[in-house]
Scaffold this motif. Structure first.
Motif, short mmCIF file in Angstrom:
data_model
loop_
_atom_site.label_atom_id
_atom_site.label_comp_id
_atom_site.label_asym_id
_atom_site.label_seq_id
_atom_site.Cartn_x
_atom_site.Cartn_y
_atom_site.Cartn_z
N ASP A 123 8.14 -2.03 3.24
CA ASP A 123 8.84 -2.56 2.06
C ASP A 123 8.53 -1.73 0.82
OD1 ASP A 123 10.42 -4.70 0.67
OD2 ASP A 123 8.49 -5.01 -0.33
N VAL A 124 7.26 -1.34 0.66
CA VAL A 124 6.88 -0.53 -0.50
C VAL A 124 7.59 0.81 -0.46
CG1 VAL A 124 4.97 0.73 -1.56
CG2 VAL A 124 4.66 -1.65 -0.89
N LEU A 125 7.64 1.44 0.72
CA LEU A 125 8.33 2.72 0.84
C LEU A 125 9.81 2.58 0.51
CD1 LEU A 125 6.68 4.16 4.09
CD2 LEU A 125 6.41 5.01 1.77
N ARG A 126 10.40 1.48 0.92
CA ARG A 126 11.82 1.26 0.63
C ARG A 126 12.04 1.11 -0.87
NH1 ARG A 126 14.36 -2.97 -0.81
NH2 ARG A 126 12.58 -4.33 -0.35
N ARG A 127 11.19 0.33 -1.53
CA ARG A 127 11.36 0.09 -2.96
C ARG A 127 11.17 1.37 -3.77
NH1 ARG A 127 7.80 -4.77 -4.97
NH2 ARG A 127 9.10 -4.44 -6.83
N LEU A 128 10.36 2.28 -3.27
CA LEU A 128 10.11 3.52 -3.99
C LEU A 128 11.03 4.65 -3.54
CD1 LEU A 128 7.59 1.88 -4.76
CD2 LEU A 128 6.28 3.99 -4.67
N GLY A 129 12.03 4.32 -2.72
CA GLY A 129 12.97 5.33 -2.27
C GLY A 129 12.37 6.34 -1.32
N LEU A 130 11.36 5.90 -0.54
CA LEU A 130 10.64 6.82 0.34
C LEU A 130 10.79 6.45 1.81
CD1 LEU A 130 7.33 7.02 -1.73
CD2 LEU A 130 8.97 8.88 -1.42
N ALA A 131 11.72 5.56 2.14
CA ALA A 131 11.84 5.11 3.53
C ALA A 131 12.12 6.27 4.47
CB ALA A 131 12.94 4.05 3.64
N ALA A 146 4.67 13.43 -3.53
CA ALA A 146 3.30 13.05 -3.23
C ALA A 146 2.79 11.99 -4.20
CB ALA A 146 2.40 14.29 -3.27
N GLN A 147 3.12 12.13 -5.50
CA GLN A 147 2.69 11.14 -6.48
C GLN A 147 3.28 9.78 -6.17
OE1 GLN A 147 0.04 12.42 -7.72
NE2 GLN A 147 0.47 12.19 -9.89
N LEU A 162 -3.27 -2.79 -11.51
CA LEU A 162 -3.12 -1.43 -11.02
C LEU A 162 -3.77 -0.47 -12.00
CD1 LEU A 162 -1.79 0.49 -8.93
CD2 LEU A 162 0.26 0.46 -10.37
N LEU A 163 -4.73 0.31 -11.52
CA LEU A 163 -5.47 1.27 -12.34
C LEU A 163 -5.00 2.68 -11.98
CD1 LEU A 163 -9.05 -0.22 -11.79
CD2 LEU A 163 -7.37 -0.88 -13.53
N LEU A 164 -4.54 3.42 -12.99
CA LEU A 164 -4.02 4.77 -12.77
C LEU A 164 -4.85 5.77 -13.56
CD1 LEU A 164 -0.21 3.97 -13.28
CD2 LEU A 164 -1.49 3.96 -11.13
N ASP A 165 -5.36 6.78 -12.88
CA ASP A 165 -6.17 7.80 -13.54
C ASP A 165 -5.34 9.08 -13.63
OD1 ASP A 165 -8.14 9.29 -14.69
OD2 ASP A 165 -9.57 9.12 -13.04
N GLU A 166 -4.80 9.36 -14.82
CA GLU A 166 -3.95 10.54 -15.05
C GLU A 166 -2.88 10.65 -13.96
OE1 GLU A 166 -4.06 12.23 -17.67
OE2 GLU A 166 -6.07 12.11 -18.52
N PRO A 167 -1.97 9.67 -13.88
CA PRO A 167 -1.02 9.63 -12.76
C PRO A 167 0.00 10.76 -12.75
CG PRO A 167 -0.43 8.00 -14.41
CD PRO A 167 -1.78 8.55 -14.80
N THR A 168 0.14 11.49 -13.86
CA THR A 168 1.16 12.54 -13.90
C THR A 168 0.58 13.90 -14.28
OG1 THR A 168 1.67 12.03 -16.22
CG2 THR A 168 2.95 10.87 -14.53
N SER A 169 -0.72 14.08 -14.09
CA SER A 169 -1.39 15.28 -14.60
C SER A 169 -0.88 16.57 -13.96
CB SER A 169 -2.90 15.17 -14.39
OG SER A 169 -3.20 15.01 -13.01
N GLU A 178 9.87 10.28 -14.17
CA GLU A 178 10.29 9.58 -12.96
C GLU A 178 9.19 8.63 -12.47
OE1 GLU A 178 10.38 11.47 -8.82
OE2 GLU A 178 12.49 11.54 -9.42
N VAL A 179 7.96 9.14 -12.40
CA VAL A 179 6.85 8.33 -11.88
C VAL A 179 6.52 7.18 -12.83
CG1 VAL A 179 4.36 8.39 -11.43
CG2 VAL A 179 5.84 10.15 -10.46
N LEU A 180 6.47 7.45 -14.13
CA LEU A 180 6.10 6.42 -15.09
C LEU A 180 7.18 5.36 -15.22
CD1 LEU A 180 4.43 8.64 -17.82
CD2 LEU A 180 3.30 7.18 -16.13
N GLU A 181 8.44 5.76 -15.15
CA GLU A 181 9.52 4.78 -15.17
C GLU A 181 9.44 3.88 -13.94
OE1 GLU A 181 11.83 3.92 -17.27
OE2 GLU A 181 11.49 5.42 -18.81
N LEU A 182 9.07 4.46 -12.82
CA LEU A 182 8.92 3.68 -11.59
C LEU A 182 7.81 2.65 -11.74
CD1 LEU A 182 9.49 3.16 -8.58
CD2 LEU A 182 7.93 5.03 -8.06
N VAL A 183 6.66 3.07 -12.25
CA VAL A 183 5.55 2.13 -12.44
C VAL A 183 5.96 1.02 -13.42
CG1 VAL A 183 3.21 1.88 -13.36
CG2 VAL A 183 3.78 3.83 -11.90
#
Length: 284
Positions: A123-131, A146-147, A162-169, A178-183
């Motif tokens: 389900d998580v993969l589907r929601r993130l468009g990664l199925a 990968a991110q 949810l704790l994110l350490d430099e999620p887009t570094s 893209e990643v931050l809008e998703l979160v």
């Protein structure tokens, strides 16, 4: 600093959190209350304690002080999920196998993933468009893919914080957004509380409800982005003069302009290149 008071809307309370390495205190008496569903951005120079704070919350480094959930109890292994700054993608592992690692905190000793765990990962993969990536080796993913997969692993833990350490570094600006809008989308859909250590101050201001500015292990300021990103304060903490501008309703932080100077071999302006007129060319 006064002790944060737990309220029904509190997700997490941190009181007098301290971390020391070899007798040197690197995180000093941190007090914070995180509200359910908010995005708290952790900002500050390198070495200010952002990663240390996140690692202390999940028990990866020894600390003193207290960390409590909104109900007053200590967080359990499924209450906080950390996306590390440089996650390791194991060779030979597929995307779905990697995401299933997020279910580890829910498993008993020597238990394997159940059908329910696999449904969560799917389900998580589907929601993130990664199925469609489920069977792909993780080492064959692009940086942005990968991110998203690392975020999928964190979300598969189904933790409220949810704790994110430099999620887009390591991402270009397009993949960062893209990643931050998703979160942010998942935060609003699922009521997640997000704590993110962020390097870019403008990006941090864009997504965070509040910012916590760390300076050499201590909280220098906590509040709305417009209150924390004050030129004099940020310049002092970062050790370099900055300018804060508003652009299309968003705050942008840039270094103060450099003083003009010319050095041998440096580019010159068109005016400098214009030949000096001879006396017969001058107009009286």
């Amino acid at each position: 600093m006064s002790i944060p008071t737990l309220t029904p809307s509190s997700a997490l309370r941190i009181h007098d959190l301290r971390v020391a390495y070899d007798g040197t205190e690197v995180l000093r008496g941190t007090d914070l209350e995180l509200r359910t569903g908010e995005w708290l951005g952790l900002i500050g120079p390198n070495g200010s304690g952002k990663s240390t704070l996140l690692r202390a919350l999940v028990g990866l480094v020894r600390s003193t002080g207290s960390v409590e959930l909104g109900n007053g109890g200590p967080p359990g292994p499924t209450d906080l999920s950390l996306m590390p700054q440089s996650p390791e993608l194991p060779p030979g592992m597929t995307v779905v196998e990697y995401v299933l690692l997020g279910r580890t905190a829910h498993l008993g000793w020597l238990r394997q993933e159940s059908a329910a765990d696999r449904r969560v990962a799917t389900d998580v993969l589907r929601r993130l468009g990664l199925a469609s990536f489920a069977g792909r080796p993780v080492l064959q993913l692009s940086g942005g893919e990968a991110q998203r997969v690392v975020i999928a692993r964190a979300l598969a833990q189904q933790s409220p914080v949810l704790l994110l350490d430099e999620p887009t570094s390591a991402l270009d600006v397009g993949h960062q957004v893209e990643v931050l809008e998703l979160v942010d989308e998942l935060r609003h859909e699922d009521g997640l509380t997000v704590v993110a250590a962020m390097h870019d101050l403008g990006i941090a201001a864009r997504y965070s409800d509040r910012l916590a500015l760390l300076d050499r292990g201590s909280l220098a300021a906590v509040g709305a982005p417009c209150d924390v990103l004050q030129e004099d304060l940020v310049s002092r903490v970062y050790g370099h003069p900055v300018r804060v501008h508003e652009l299309d309703g968003h705050l942008v932080v840039v270094p103060a302009p450099r003083a003009a100077r010319h050095t041998p071999g440096s580019p010159v302006s068109l005016a400098d290149r214009r030949p000096t007129p001879t006396p017969d060319q001058e107009v009286s």
